[in-house]
Design a protein around this motif. Structure first.
Motif, PDB file in Angstrom:
ATOM      1  N   LEU A 171       8.295 -12.701 -18.541  1.00 20.56           N
ATOM      2  CA  LEU A 171       7.916 -13.451 -17.343  1.00 20.56           C
ATOM      3  C   LEU A 171       9.112 -14.207 -16.776  1.00 20.56           C
ATOM      4  N   LEU A 172       9.936 -14.776 -17.647  1.00 16.85           N
ATOM      5  CA  LEU A 172      11.126 -15.493 -17.180  1.00 16.85           C
ATOM      6  C   LEU A 172      12.041 -14.559 -16.398  1.00 16.85           C
ATOM      7  N   ASP A 173      12.166 -13.335 -16.852  1.00 16.73           N
ATOM      8  CA  ASP A 173      12.985 -12.370 -16.110  1.00 16.73           C
ATOM      9  C   ASP A 173      12.406 -12.126 -14.726  1.00 16.73           C
ATOM     10  N   ARG A 174      11.071 -12.071 -14.638  1.00 16.76           N
ATOM     11  CA  ARG A 174      10.430 -11.776 -13.355  1.00 16.76           C
ATOM     12  C   ARG A 174      10.616 -12.904 -12.344  1.00 16.76           C
ATOM     13  N   VAL A 175      10.614 -14.146 -12.810  1.00 17.24           N
ATOM     14  CA  VAL A 175      10.670 -15.280 -11.878  1.00 17.24           C
ATOM     15  C   VAL A 175      12.098 -15.757 -11.621  1.00 17.24           C
ATOM     16  N   GLY A 176      13.087 -15.041 -12.112  1.00 18.93           N
ATOM     17  CA  GLY A 176      14.463 -15.405 -11.817  1.00 18.93           C
ATOM     18  C   GLY A 176      14.959 -16.617 -12.576  1.00 18.93           C
ATOM     19  N   PHE A 177      14.590 -16.722 -13.860  1.00 24.63           N
ATOM     20  CA  PHE A 177      14.996 -17.869 -14.672  1.00 24.63           C
ATOM     21  C   PHE A 177      16.513 -18.014 -14.725  1.00 24.63           C
ATOM     22  N   ALA A 178      17.222 -16.894 -14.734  1.00 25.09           N
ATOM     23  CA  ALA A 178      18.683 -16.946 -14.856  1.00 25.09           C
ATOM     24  C   ALA A 178      19.325 -17.685 -13.696  1.00 25.09           C
ATOM     25  N   PRO A 195      13.975 -16.645  -7.132  1.00 21.49           N
ATOM     26  CA  PRO A 195      15.394 -16.555  -6.800  1.00 21.49           C
ATOM     27  C   PRO A 195      15.677 -16.929  -5.350  1.00 21.49           C
ATOM     28  N   HIS A 196      16.916 -17.365  -5.101  1.00 13.85           N
ATOM     29  CA  HIS A 196      17.308 -17.866  -3.793  1.00 13.85           C
ATOM     30  C   HIS A 196      17.039 -16.850  -2.683  1.00 13.85           C
ATOM     31  N   ARG A 197      17.433 -15.621  -2.890  1.00 19.11           N
ATOM     32  CA  ARG A 197      17.249 -14.609  -1.848  1.00 19.11           C
ATOM     33  C   ARG A 197      15.789 -14.363  -1.543  1.00 19.11           C
ATOM     34  N   ARG A 198      14.958 -14.429  -2.580  1.00 18.95           N
ATOM     35  CA  ARG A 198      13.530 -14.210  -2.368  1.00 18.95           C
ATOM     36  C   ARG A 198      12.932 -15.339  -1.536  1.00 18.95           C
ATOM     37  N   ARG A 199      13.382 -16.562  -1.764  1.00 17.31           N
ATOM     38  CA  ARG A 199      12.945 -17.686  -0.932  1.00 17.31           C
ATOM     39  C   ARG A 199      13.274 -17.428   0.537  1.00 17.31           C
ATOM     40  N   LEU A 200      14.513 -17.011   0.785  1.00 19.79           N
ATOM     41  CA  LEU A 200      14.950 -16.793   2.159  1.00 19.79           C
ATOM     42  C   LEU A 200      14.155 -15.666   2.809  1.00 19.79           C
ATOM     43  N   ARG A 201      13.873 -14.596   2.051  1.00 16.80           N
ATOM     44  CA  ARG A 201      13.056 -13.508   2.604  1.00 16.80           C
ATOM     45  C   ARG A 201      11.669 -14.009   2.966  1.00 16.80           C
ATOM     46  N   HIS A 202      11.126 -14.875   2.112  1.00 17.06           N
ATOM     47  CA  HIS A 202       9.788 -15.404   2.354  1.00 17.06           C
ATOM     48  C   HIS A 202       9.746 -16.220   3.642  1.00 17.06           C
ATOM     49  N   VAL A 203      10.722 -17.110   3.828  1.00 13.15           N
ATOM     50  CA  VAL A 203      10.759 -17.921   5.046  1.00 13.15           C
ATOM     51  C   VAL A 203      10.998 -17.036   6.261  1.00 13.15           C
ATOM     52  N   SER A 204      11.890 -16.051   6.137  1.00 16.61           N
ATOM     53  CA  SER A 204      12.181 -15.156   7.259  1.00 16.61           C
ATOM     54  C   SER A 204      10.941 -14.385   7.688  1.00 16.61           C
ATOM     55  N   SER A 205      10.239 -13.827   6.713  1.00 11.51           N
ATOM     56  CA  SER A 205       9.031 -13.070   7.059  1.00 11.51           C
ATOM     57  C   SER A 205       7.954 -13.990   7.612  1.00 11.51           C
ATOM     58  N   SER A 206       7.947 -15.240   7.178  1.00 16.07           N
ATOM     59  CA  SER A 206       7.002 -16.217   7.709  1.00 16.07           C
ATOM     60  C   SER A 206       7.256 -16.453   9.195  1.00 16.07           C
ATOM     61  N   ILE A 207       8.526 -16.605   9.557  1.00 21.84           N
ATOM     62  CA  ILE A 207       8.875 -16.796  10.963  1.00 21.84           C
ATOM     63  C   ILE A 207       8.428 -15.581  11.780  1.00 21.84           C
ATOM     64  N   ALA A 208       8.665 -14.394  11.221  1.00 25.47           N
ATOM     65  CA  ALA A 208       8.262 -13.177  11.927  1.00 25.47           C
ATOM     66  C   ALA A 208       6.747 -13.113  12.089  1.00 25.47           C
ATOM     67  N   ARG A 209       6.006 -13.542  11.061  1.00 27.07           N
ATOM     68  CA  ARG A 209       4.546 -13.523  11.142  1.00 27.07           C
ATOM     69  C   ARG A 209       4.018 -14.450  12.233  1.00 27.07           C
ATOM     70  N   ILE A 210       4.761 -15.494  12.548  1.00 26.82           N
ATOM     71  CA  ILE A 210       4.371 -16.377  13.642  1.00 26.82           C
ATOM     72  C   ILE A 210       4.851 -15.824  14.979  1.00 26.82           C
ATOM     73  N   ALA A 211       6.136 -15.477  15.037  1.00 28.14           N
ATOM     74  CA  ALA A 211       6.761 -15.153  16.311  1.00 28.14           C
ATOM     75  C   ALA A 211       6.316 -13.809  16.876  1.00 28.14           C
TER      76      ALA A 211
END
Length: 850
Positions: free
Chosen positions: A229-236, A600-616
């Motif tokens: 599970l730690l590997d899946r959530v980007g513990f590193a 992970p950092h990149r996954r956060r950014l993808r989430h926010v980006s897709s959120s903006i797209a879902r609104i716009a």
């Protein structure tokens, strides 16, 4: 637990010292409170007195809660004998029938309940008997391990010694206390006056890591499944500045994975302790010193302080250097119990034959090479199934191998190529390919301890239904996993899945909370971070009468009320302003809840980006025909640039709320893209929004001036509403909530110079901070859920709808505008589901805050 804490001395101190002797040091931490050793001592004493005099036999659930810990320590303090079990109705019923305990302690309907089944005791208990635990893999079986007070104390001291536990350490519970590994974490920290952070959250949940940082966690324990599970959530990639050491036990972990985590720990400044143990030895028998993990990741290490390991020669004559591992030490159990009469027995075991085959290497470290019980004969060949699993794991295939008389059966997780696995196994075992059968499963079945459930795999190999079916009965006959899969558009939902872990967002949160409330009744606080299995179990414990009392999530209620106020005010059916600004705060709250998960950092950014797209994107597509048919609007509206380019008067400003929300999210996307900011947010999740709130208030009070032509409703001037909501989403303590409760009216009052408008915002925000749920009814929930889930789209479309009916009936205009918004929202959701299904590695559906 400790005799000095009680009015009448208990006969068997567990750790040999008083809880109160540690004074005001922090003993227990939860998401809601911190308890000192002095306070814990008082609670233990009160609870112990309530258990009555004389030694009694107590069956109790080993939950990760204050009630469970206090009760457990009180049972030991009073000289009683606890039997720790998981919170499972079938297990509790089975062991109650087999052993007839005098007292049963367990959570019922969310509250801790102690049931006195009789005065005194019906069981003869040996004076040395201190604790009963299920053997590994036999949960619910009448076969129990009998442990003495000396066993518990000796093993706690040994573990604390080789881990070097300090009084400043705080270990976070990742395993249940009914499992000997999880219980040893509690014992070894209490013996040193250190702290224990109690939580039932999974390491896959973002809230777990928020609590870890907030509670200043220093220690983390896991079984191999935990590390998966730690590997899946980007513990590193996580920034955990307080982490001092990580421990691993509960089964063999791939040596390459051990080496990888040892290297990670060396880079990040924490130690990895690989440990070996069995319930029969209380918990731990050996450990691998951290400095040996990189060079010898396949070894179990050296005996724990006070213990001794030796090798018993085998009668097979295969390899004289390999023997059965035998352990001797003060932590070896008294013996087994299989019926109540066995509880009167004294010591029947003096050294522990582990059943593991091992060798002692030239460097003095012990290494497990197999297990006697995992050998099988197929086609006359003697096969080591454990070694076979290790070989497959080295090839990247997680498996569980069992055997029948004529077949090797290999259970693998979906994604492994069955044909390749069959050929590998046949080649390594020297059997025909036809003698190997591969069973593909979504996930390997695991016990509550995190170990692979061999009995369940064996049952599958025989064509039987496992003793614990994969899909348990859900309340009201509804499969909760199917509900999650439908609403989140995911095909990888399991009982361990959580709403946040599957990428749930604020729009799906509305629909999911309403649907679950219909099925389960009132939802617990933080349900979105709980595994489906835990939600199901909690609902099963609630009496049917109380399940009929409906509640409504406060964010859902606020969104529903706000959109009604906005549309009704624009129609001039009434004039109650403030709904849009309140929605900005609710959007900030949703941003904190869903976008800032520990991924992970990149996954956060993808989430926010897709959120903006879902609104716009839906808004821009809707505005294309609007602009073509209505000259009041322009291309700036289609591109959501009217706030940036103007004009800031007239109908073209109708969509200011949507534009401001998009601009705010774009600015935060740019901010969080900076690794330094991302790391700071993970370390200080409340401080960042508070700092941004201060920046927003500096604009609000003109300390930082904006251009004279800027209208009141610009992103810069309105950001502080969003930041208030963001801070509320991270205000996990009473002190922080009080701060925001005082800050909100101080900053809102005078902003509009309209008391009613300001009151709407203040009252709504206060409810957001303090009230997770509001009393409700089933009908109100359905209506509010529909309105809240489509609030963004109702705001978008109502400008074109209500003028058609405004002259005839303002009430009809309101109802029509809301209905069209709900229909448009449903159409957007349906169109989204037609898109190609996302891969499970993504965060799932993105999160448009409003």
């Amino acid at each position: 637990m400790l005799p000095q804490d009680l009015d009448t001395p208990a006969p068997h101190p567990l750790l040999g010292r008083s809880l109160a002797s540690f004074g005001d040091r922090t003993a227990l931490v939860t998401a809601d409170e911190e308890i000192s050793y002095r306070e814990l001592s008082l609670r233990v004493a009160r609870t112990a007195r309530g258990l009555g005099g004389g030694r009694r036999f107590v069956l109790m659930v080993g939950a990760n809660s204050v009630d469970a810990v206090v009760t457990y320590l009180a049972v030991l303090a009073g000289g009683h004998v606890p039997m720790l079990v998981p919170d499972d109705d079938a297990v509790i019923a089975s062991l109650t029938a087999a052993y007839d305990p005098d007292v049963v302690c367990r959570p019922v309907g969310g509250r801790w309940r102690t049931t006195q089944r009789r005065p005194g005791s019906a069981t003869v208990l040996h004076p040395d008997l201190g604790l009963l635990l299920s053997t590994s893999g036999s949960t619910g079986s009448p076969k129990l391990v009998r442990l003495s007070y000396d066993n518990l104390r000796a093993n706690a001291e040994a573990i604390a010694e080789y881990l070097g536990i300090r009084e400043t350490d705080r270990a976070v519970t990742t395993l249940p206390l009914s499992y000997c590994y999880g219980l040893s974490v509690l014992h070894s920290h209490l013996v040193r006056g250190a702290g224990v952070v109690l939580t039932g959250l999974s390491v896959a949940d973002a809230c777990f890591w928020e609590l870890f940082r907030r509670a200043r966690g220093t220690c983390l324990a896991g079984v191999p499944y935990t590390f998966a599970l730690l590997d899946r959530v980007g513990f590193a990639e996580m920034d955990l500045p307080g982490l001092r050491y990580v421990t691993q036990a509960g089964g063999r972990m791939n040596p390459e994975q051990v080496r990888r985590y040892a290297e990670l720990g060396r880079r990040r400044g924490w130690d990895l302790f690989v440990m070996y143990g069995q319930t029969e030895a209380t918990a731990r028998m050996a450990y691998l010193p951290p400095d040996r993990a990189l060079m010898s990741p396949e070894a179990i290490g050296v005996p724990v302080p006070g213990g001794d390991l030796r090798l018993e020669p085998l009668d097979t004559g295969d390899d004289p250097e390999i023997g059965e591992l035998v352990y001797r030490g003060p932590n070896v159990m008294l013996g087994y119990a299989e019926c109540p009469a066995d509880l009167s027995l004294g010591r029947t075991v003096h050294e522990l034959f582990t059943g593991d085959l091992a060798r002692r290497r030239d460097d003095g470290l012990f290494q497990i090479v197999g297990r006697r019980s995992r050998f099988a004969k197929v086609f006359g060949l003697r096969l080591d199934l454990q070694r076979l699993e290790a070989g497959l794991e080295a090839d990247g295939v997680r498996s569980c191998c069992v055997a029948t008389d004529e077949q090797v059966v290999v259970a693998v997780e979906e994604g492994a190529r069955a044909g390749t696995v069959r050929r590998l196994v046949a080649s390594r075992c020297g059997v025909p390919v036809r003698a190997v059968r591969v069973i593909a499963l979504p996930e390997l079945p695991v016990l509550t301890s995190g170990k692979v459930d061999l009995q369940a795999v064996t049952a599958l190999a025989r064509g039987e239904t496992p003793a614990t079916p994969a899909p348990p009965a859900d309340p009201a006959g509804v499969d909760l996993r199917a509900v999650y899969a439908e609403l989140l558009d995911r095909a990888d939902v399991t009982d361990d899945s959580t709403f946040v872990g599957l990428g749930g967002d604020s729009l799906s949160y509305v629909e999911m909370s309403v649907r679950l409330e219909q099925i389960l009744g009132p939802l617990p606080v933080g349900w979105h971070t709980m595994p489906i299995a835990r939600l199901r179990a909690g609902a099963a414990e609630v009496p049917a009468g109380s399940r009929r009392r409906r509640t409504l999530d406060t964010t859902v209620a606020l969104r529903a009320v706000a959109i009604v106020l906005i549309v009704g005010t624009h129609i001039q059916l009434f004039t109650v302003r403030g709904g849009a600004h309140l929605l900005l705060a609710v959007a900030g709250f949703g941003f904190a809840r869903f976008h800032l998960a520990d991924v992970p950092h990149r996954r956060r950014l993808r989430h926010v980006s897709s959120s903006i797209a879902r609104i716009a994107v839906p808004c821009m597509l809707y505005l294309v025909p609007v602009v073509l048919l209505d000259s009041s609007y322009s291309w700036q509206n289609v591109l959501l640039l009217n706030e940036a380019l103007g004009p800031r008067v007239g109908p073209q400003r109708d969509f200011w709320f949507i534009e401001n929300l998009v601009y705010t999210l774009l600015a935060l996307l740019a901010l969080l893209a900076l690794p330094m900011v991302d790391r700071f947010e993970r370390r200080m999740p409340f401080a960042l929004p508070l700092g941004l709130l201060a920046l927003g208030l500096a604009v609000r009070y003109d300390v930082i001036p904006v251009s004279p032509w800027d209208h009141l409703a610009t992103p810069a001037r309105l950001f502080w509403f969003f930041a208030l909501g963001w801070a509320a989403g991270k205000a996990t303590t009473v002190r922080r909530r009080l701060l925001l409760t005082v800050l909100a009216p101080l900053t809102v009052l005078g902003y509009f110079d309209t008391p009613l408008r300001e009151s709407v915002i203040i009252i709504g925000f206060t409810a957001l901070v303090w009230l997770p749920h509001l009393p409700s009814t089933a009908l109100v929930n359905r209506v509010a859920g529909a309105l809240a889930g489509s609030s963004l789209y109702a705001y978008l479309t109502h400008w074109q709808v209500y003028p058609l009916l405004d002259d005839h009936s303002k009430l009809a205009a309101l109802l029509a505008a809301l209905a069209v918004g709900v229909a448009f929202g449903a159409a957007v959701d349906r169109a989204t589901r037609w898109l190609p299904r996302r891969q499970p590695v993504t965060a799932g559906r993105s999160d448009p805050p409003d």
